[in-house]
Write an enzyme that holds these catalytic residues in place. Structure first.
Site, PDB file in Angstrom:
ATOM      1  N   ASP A 177       0.906  -1.143   0.000  1.00  9.52           N
ATOM      2  CA  ASP A 177       0.000   0.000   0.000  1.00  9.52           C
ATOM      3  C   ASP A 177       0.947   1.195   0.000  1.00  9.52           C
ATOM      4  OD1 ASP A 177      -1.535   2.221   0.656  1.00  9.52           O
ATOM      5  OD2 ASP A 177      -3.023   0.980   1.660  1.00  9.52           O
ATOM      6  N   HIS A 178       1.082   1.852  -1.160  1.00  7.05           N
ATOM      7  CA  HIS A 178       2.168   2.824  -1.253  1.00  7.05           C
ATOM      8  C   HIS A 178       1.969   4.015  -0.323  1.00  7.05           C
ATOM      9  CE1 HIS A 178      -0.585   4.540  -4.253  1.00  7.05           C
ATOM     10  NE2 HIS A 178      -0.046   5.684  -3.944  1.00  7.05           N
ATOM     11  N   HIS A 240      -6.054   2.577   1.371  1.00  8.00           N
ATOM     12  CA  HIS A 240      -5.261   3.737   1.789  1.00  8.00           C
ATOM     13  C   HIS A 240      -5.848   4.473   2.996  1.00  8.00           C
ATOM     14  CE1 HIS A 240      -3.338   2.896  -1.916  1.00  8.00           C
ATOM     15  NE2 HIS A 240      -4.195   3.511  -2.694  1.00  8.00           N
TER      16      HIS A 240
END
Ligand code: NAD
Length: 484
Positions: A177-178, A240
């Site tokens: 999950d950047h 996110h």
């Protein structure tokens, strides 16, 4: 201040989908930056593996062009770029068949860290995992990196976890999950747990509410057909926004270690109450003079998918009972910004009288566009005229505080890939976390489907549908302005 770059050990990193959009835009330019910074060792190698039949030289040209297109500034360092390209290789591999796997095996070196990045459609995750084992390319120390979306509901996420678990143990699986790779997100933990100042106030006694906003100005772009089966809830909230909420709300872990941190995040998700339908607003952007409507963009005139969602959440635990968490995200909004705002309660009594007005401390944590934190404090307005109060920001914008070093702060993807090589899973989602997040979002999405819920239209360039504003007005609160 001198930034410290600690080199990682040598590795072979295979990027399945090495010719794809994500690899060209993010992964390959990111790896080049790590190389140029001295973090990627000279012995590190990157092996593109995809369907296209191309030579190593053709792939190197593609990588060079990708760096030039997506990070023109770094690409000016031609000396390092040429050296980096010597570390890049390519094998045509068919994820669904047997072609190319032996050649890939021949390229991999023994006694070297092996990582396999699955930058391909999730439907290929299981078959790639299986073939890595069948062709004996991955031992118990190898790592696999998987991209979002990780499932589209609890059932599919479970099936995905199961298919990976048949070949790899949890300690080998890195679910990206950047958002977790962003500097500010890690700084959030440093601020919370490295200072005496904040943690004593970090609870419902002192915090009035928390707002999490992830606003985009773009529409669905070329991802229309995928997005229309997903929507903002699946595409942004389930991963996110919930990850951000967990980091804000979690209890202090005993140490900064992968399982300690992820255990605490999981407890937050499990303590989230179901969201009442009147505490959630869905929206869909309308056409403007310059841009098409959501339905036109996805070429589905009857689409009921949301491009915006706002909600009020409650966490039923000792720390947060009574403090609402408001989250919103959407496309084609007023500005591109991601912010977490911790809004503290009013001082119990104003010694300055009513005319001094109401002032609140707000800790704003910005993830983009300019990462940093601001603490709003109340001071006396300078000069004569009595005790008039004003709010001023204590600004901790990293670019200003850290000077030129801030420019060297790695982008989320490159930081996370280096963590994979280091074997550090702290900033990756564990399988049970992902499942718990789906278990919470599934009833919300199913409720919309069952009720044939129609998203509210909103103007391009606005802050979303009016109902989203009402969500907070009803509670006597207001959203922070969406601005860059
Ligand atoms: P893409 O369609 O641009 O590229 C897909 C890649 O997979 C290509 O390199 C293709 O050759 C390869 N491929 C397809 N079928 C194959 C097969 N049978 N055998 C071997 N290789 C095969 O996709 P993308 O946009 O790069 O996305 C990759 C993954 O990353 C997807 O899961 C996507 O959801 C996810 N993702 C993408 C983005 C983005 O910005 N592009 C952002 C977040 C997540």
């Amino acid at each position: 201040m001198v930034s410290r770059v600690i080199p990682v050990d040598s590795f072979d990193l295979v990027i399945f989908g090495g010719t794809g959009d994500l690899a060209r835009r993010k992964i390959l330019p990111g790896l080049f930056r790590r190389y140029a910074s001295g973090q990627m060792p000279d012995e590190g190698r990157i092996i593109g593996a995809a369907r296209s039949d191309m030579t190593c030289d053709e792939f190197r040209t593609m990588v060079k062009e990708a760096v030039e297109e997506f990070d023109p500034k770094s690409a000016k360092d031609t000396e390092n770029l040429e050296k980096f390209l010597e570390r890049v290789f390519y094998v045509a591999v068919d994820a669904m068949g047997d072609g190319g796997w032996k050649e890939l095996g021949d390229l991999l070196r023994p006694d070297m860290i092996r990582a396999f990045y699955f930058s391909v459609a999730p439907s290929l995750f299981g078959t790639i995992a299986e073939r890595l084992k069948t062709f004996d390319l991955a031992d118990d120390d190898a790592r696999i990196v998987v991209e979002k979306p990780f499932g589209k509901d609890l059932e599919t996420a479970r099936a995905l976890n199961k298919s990976l678990a048949e070949h790899f143990h949890e300690g080998q699986i890195y679910r990206i999950d950047h958002y977790l790779g962003k500097e500010t997100v890690q700084n959030l933990m440093a601020v919370r747990f490295g200072n005496m100042l904040f943690e004593p106030l970090w609870n419902s006694q002192y915090v009035d509410h928390i707002q999490i906003t992830v606003a985009e100005t773009v529409g669905v772009g070329g991802r229309g057909s995928y997005y229309d089966t997903s929507g903002a809830m699946r595409d942004m909230v389930q991963n996110h926004l919930m990850q951000l909420l967990c980091l804000i709300a979690m209890e202090p872990p005993a140490k900064f270690d992968p399982d300690a941190v992820r255990d605490e995040k999981l407890k937050v998700i499990r303590a989230l109450d179901p969201v009442e339908p009147h505490h959630i607003v869905r929206g869909q952007y309308s056409a403007s003079e310059k841009s098409a409507s959501y339905r036109e963009d996805v070429e589905n005139p009857r689409s009921f998918t949301e491009s915006f969602v706002a909600m009020r959440c409650e966490i039923s635990n000792w720390r947060w009972a009574g403090t609402p968490f408001y989250m919103r995200t959407g496309k084609r909004l007023k500005a591109r910004t991601s912010e977490i705002a911790v809004v503290f309660k009013d001082a119990p009594h104003s010694i300055f009288g009513a005319e001094a007005g109401v002032h609140r401390n707000v800790l704003s944590i910005r993830l983009q566009p300019n990462e940093g934190m601001t603490l709003g404090v109340t001071i006396k307005e300078p000069g004569p005229g009595g005790m008039r109060l004003v709010d001023v920001p204590l600004d901790m914008t990293f670019a200003e505080a850290l000077g030129p070093d801030a420019e060297e702060v790695p982008d989320a993807y490159e930081r996370l890939i280096m963590d994979v090589i280091r074997g550090n899973q702290t900033l990756f989602m564990r399988g049970d976390e992902v499942e718990a997040a789906w278990a919470w979002t599934d009833p919300i999405i199913n409720g919309w489907t069952n009720r044939n819920d129609v998203p509210k239209p909103y103007d391009t360039g606005s802050a979303g549908p009016d109902d989203a504003l009402m969500l907070m007005h009803r509670d006597g609160r207001r959203w922070r302005e969406i601005k860059e």
